[in-house]
Design an enzyme around this catalytic site. Structure first.
Site, PDB file in Angstrom:
ATOM      1  CE  LYS A 167       5.979  -0.233  11.341  1.00 12.68           C
ATOM      2  NZ  LYS A 167       6.518   1.046  10.842  1.00 12.68           N
ATOM      3  CG  ASP A 182       3.455   1.882   9.261  1.00 15.77           C
ATOM      4  OD1 ASP A 182       4.509   2.423   8.906  1.00 15.77           O
ATOM      5  OD2 ASP A 182       2.934   0.948   8.617  1.00 15.77           O
TER       6      ASP A 182
HETATM    7  P1  NDP Z   1      -1.443   5.755   5.292  1.00 21.48           P
HETATM    8  O1  NDP Z   1      -2.322   4.717   5.860  1.00 21.48           O
HETATM    9  O2  NDP Z   1      -1.600   7.166   5.747  1.00 21.48           O
HETATM   10  O3  NDP Z   1      -1.524   5.744   3.703  1.00 21.48           O
HETATM   11  C1  NDP Z   1      -1.214   4.625   2.933  1.00 21.48           C
HETATM   12  C2  NDP Z   1      -1.536   4.966   1.494  1.00 21.48           C
HETATM   13  O4  NDP Z   1      -1.053   3.947   0.627  1.00 21.48           O
HETATM   14  C3  NDP Z   1      -3.031   5.069   1.244  1.00 21.48           C
HETATM   15  O5  NDP Z   1      -3.258   6.038   0.253  1.00 21.48           O
HETATM   16  C4  NDP Z   1      -3.365   3.663   0.719  1.00 21.48           C
HETATM   17  O6  NDP Z   1      -4.527   3.580  -0.078  1.00 21.48           O
HETATM   18  C5  NDP Z   1      -2.143   3.415  -0.135  1.00 21.48           C
HETATM   19  N1  NDP Z   1      -1.937   1.995  -0.406  1.00 21.48           N
HETATM   20  C6  NDP Z   1      -1.912   0.973   0.476  1.00 21.48           C
HETATM   21  N2  NDP Z   1      -1.696  -0.183  -0.163  1.00 21.48           N
HETATM   22  C7  NDP Z   1      -1.565   0.146  -1.464  1.00 21.48           C
HETATM   23  C8  NDP Z   1      -1.319  -0.597  -2.636  1.00 21.48           C
HETATM   24  N3  NDP Z   1      -1.153  -1.927  -2.598  1.00 21.48           N
HETATM   25  N4  NDP Z   1      -1.232   0.089  -3.819  1.00 21.48           N
HETATM   26  C9  NDP Z   1      -1.394   1.432  -3.867  1.00 21.48           C
HETATM   27  N5  NDP Z   1      -1.656   2.169  -2.781  1.00 21.48           N
HETATM   28  C10 NDP Z   1      -1.728   1.535  -1.611  1.00 21.48           C
HETATM   29  O7  NDP Z   1       0.064   5.252   5.566  1.00 21.48           O
HETATM   30  P2  NDP Z   1       1.396   6.098   5.621  1.00 21.48           P
HETATM   31  O8  NDP Z   1       1.370   7.173   4.603  1.00 21.48           O
HETATM   32  O9  NDP Z   1       1.668   6.434   7.030  1.00 21.48           O
HETATM   33  O10 NDP Z   1       2.469   4.987   5.212  1.00 21.48           O
HETATM   34  C11 NDP Z   1       2.825   4.721   3.847  1.00 21.48           C
HETATM   35  C12 NDP Z   1       4.149   3.981   3.818  1.00 21.48           C
HETATM   36  O11 NDP Z   1       5.157   4.777   4.451  1.00 21.48           O
HETATM   37  C13 NDP Z   1       4.173   2.640   4.541  1.00 21.48           C
HETATM   38  O12 NDP Z   1       5.072   1.781   3.872  1.00 21.48           O
HETATM   39  C14 NDP Z   1       4.764   2.995   5.899  1.00 21.48           C
HETATM   40  O13 NDP Z   1       5.370   1.889   6.528  1.00 21.48           O
HETATM   41  C15 NDP Z   1       5.795   4.030   5.478  1.00 21.48           C
HETATM   42  N6  NDP Z   1       6.236   4.930   6.526  1.00 21.48           N
HETATM   43  C16 NDP Z   1       5.342   5.713   7.218  1.00 21.48           C
HETATM   44  C17 NDP Z   1       5.806   6.586   8.181  1.00 21.48           C
HETATM   45  C18 NDP Z   1       4.899   7.537   8.881  1.00 21.48           C
HETATM   46  O14 NDP Z   1       5.423   8.397   9.617  1.00 21.48           O
HETATM   47  N7  NDP Z   1       3.593   7.492   8.677  1.00 21.48           N
HETATM   48  C19 NDP Z   1       7.230   6.627   8.569  1.00 21.48           C
HETATM   49  C20 NDP Z   1       8.091   5.832   7.707  1.00 21.48           C
HETATM   50  C21 NDP Z   1       7.585   4.991   6.766  1.00 21.48           C
HETATM   51  P3  NDP Z   1      -5.901   2.986   0.551  1.00 21.48           P
HETATM   52  O15 NDP Z   1      -6.429   4.082   1.398  1.00 21.48           O
HETATM   53  O16 NDP Z   1      -6.716   2.680  -0.655  1.00 21.48           O
HETATM   54  O17 NDP Z   1      -5.517   1.753   1.330  1.00 21.48           O
END
Ligand code: NDP
Length: 445
Positions: A125, A165
């Site tokens: 990571k 991520d």
């Molecule tokens: P993105 O950056 O695309 O989206 C993250 C989302 O979560 C945004 O809407 C963000 O809002 C929101 N967010 C962040 N912090 C908080 C919080 N404290 N409370 C509420 N909402 C929050 O990331 P991903 O969708 O790629 O990743 C999301 C999760 O999935 C992570 O844990 C990541 O590690 C996991 N993941 C992702 C993978 C991938 O392929 N992308 C694969 C496997 C796991 P804002 O814009 O306001 O920050």
């Protein structure tokens, strides 16, 4: 004290100020007692002591120039955790909260997740404490280029293959791949995944984590005699994972009532309109509050945590770690939640997971339920090696098969080692055994 407990305690003691990492180590290792009893050779080869220690953690300076001509400095990281099963593989996160503890927890979990896919990938990571919010397109590009100037010496198709991520999507991977290509003076497509289609990316990679989560959920529900059709769902986040989880859940007939960002959540009594959500989040890169402009029947609440007070059948945390603590879990249970499936990494605290399991909530743990993203990255690596591109249907079919298989492997491992109905333990055990066997075969390294 048992061998497992001893390793947990020593790890915690030797890594002060790394609470997220401690949480992940506790979560994985505490399930392994029956495996250690069955296979004493793991203890003789000190597999646990070796597996908790990354192969290496690299920290570097990332200087870049903002639009006003000021020099900004961020910190870059890459934790290459374990390469017993294949080249290091795991995403890059750009978020101000990024530090070594968070990347070690993510890298550690990634080892077992990648193993569960049965594809040949080790665990890693990385990322930076850079905050992409409010940055111009040019600033994002300059940052990604500077970050890659160091990363380039750490990665490669047979060495380490990063992906996206939080804060890192197709756009950022595109800038990093461009810079990497320039440094390498070739077309080393296999060194990064999550690339755009015109740069050697795979169809379905964008949708993969969210779609995979729903394929896993669907199989888990079917196995319990439950039909996803007609069920209500709440999904936290509105990023890559959340959006495509919402899209697939709706395609299978569920109704998604609410989604969030870190500012708050939107509740849409008739169901979230995913096309509006995509426009706001993927095209305009706006706050979720803007949803109300397009759907006046929706409501907005400026506390994102309160999303878990909404009554629903399916709770799908897809935002970030520890977003569901004991209090949110208790509320979900009080409201009769049937099933929790984790799209984000470690979104439920240890106490929250315990509550779900005690109250017989069907629980799909992150490292199994969200493995679809890295599985499709593995498929992207295969296509890059073969220099061909599979159709959307072909990749989607393979993703579905992998997710169904992961569910059954985790379920069967749980059953075999005395954890019937506990997929968290099953996923940890099934993932661990493949890695441990490879480490045994490769000698003490
Ligand atoms: P993105 O950056 O695309 O989206 C993250 C989302 O979560 C945004 O809407 C963000 O809002 C929101 N967010 C962040 N912090 C908080 C919080 N404290 N409370 C509420 N909402 C929050 O990331 P991903 O969708 O790629 O990743 C999301 C999760 O999935 C992570 O844990 C990541 O590690 C996991 N993941 C992702 C993978 C991938 O392929 N992308 C694969 C496997 C796991 P804002 O814009 O306001 O920050």
């Amino acid at each position: 004290m048992s061998y497992v407990r001893d390793v947990i305690e020593k790890t915690i003691k030797s890594t002060p100020r790394e609470p997220e990492f401690h949480q992940a180590v506790e979560e994985v290792l505490s399930c392994l007692e029956p495996v250690m009893d069955e296979k004493p050779e793991y203890q003789e080869a000190a597999i646990l002591e070796r597996i908790v220690e990354p192969d290496r953690s690299i920290i570097f300076r990332v200087p870049w120039e903002d639009d006003h001509g000021n020099i900004q400095i961020n910190r870059g990281f890459r934790v290459q955790y374990n390469s017993a099963l294949g080249p290091y593989k795991g995403g890059l996160r750009f978020h101000p909260s990024v530090n070594l503890s968070i990347l070690k927890f993510l890298g550690f979990e990634q080892i077992f997740k990648n193993s569960l896919t049965t594809l040949p990938m080790g665990g890693a990571k990385g990322g930076s404490d850079f905050d992409p919010k409010g940055k111009s397109e040019k600033e994002i590009m300059r940052f990604c280029q500077s970050f890659t100037n160091e990363l380039a010496y750490l990665i490669g198709a047979d060495l380490d293959v990063p992906a996206g991520d939080i804060g890192v999507g197709t756009r950022e991977i595109g800038y990093m791949f461009g810079q990497y290509k320039k440094i390498k003076r070739g077309y080393p497509a296999g060194a990064l995944t999550g690339k755009g289609i015109t740069s050697g990316g795979s169809l379905v990679r964008t949708q993969a984590t969210g779609y995979g989560l729903i394929y896993f959920l669907d199989e888990m529900l079917k196995d319990h005699g439950i039909n996803i059709k007609g069920k209500t769902a709440v999904i936290s986040g509105s990023g890559n994972v959340a959006i495509y989880a919402c899209e697939k859940a709706q395609q299978l007939g569920a109704k998604v009532l609410a989604m969030s960002d870190s500012g708050g959540y939107v509740y849409a009594p008739d169901g979230i309109n995913i096309e509006i959500m995509k426009k706001i989040k993927e095209v305009d890169r706006e706050r979720i509050e803007e949803y109300l402009k397009y759907d006046p029947s929706a409501h907005y609440c400026d506390n994102c945590k309160d999303i878990w007070t909404i009554k629903c059948d399916l709770a799908l945390p897809c935002a970030t770690q520890n977003e569901i603590t004991e209090a949110e879990a208790a509320k979900l249970i009080e409201n009769g939640v049937l099933c929790v499936a984790e799209g984000a990494n470690m979104p439920s605290s240890g106490k929250a997971v315990k509550l779900f399991l005690e109250n017989r909530v069907i629980f799909g743990p992150a490292k199994a339920a969200n493995a679809g993203g890295v599985a499709t990255s593995g498929l992207e690596m295969s296509q890059n090696s073969m220099r061909l591109a599979w159709s959307f249907e072909e990749v989607d079919k393979r993703l579905n098969q992998i997710m169904v298989q992961i569910y059954h492997n985790a379920k069967n491992a749980a059953l075999k080692y005395g954890y019937e109905g506990n997929l968290l333990a099953g996923a940890n055990i099934a993932g661990f055994i493949r890695v441990a066997d490879a480490m045994l075969a490769q000698g003490v390294l």
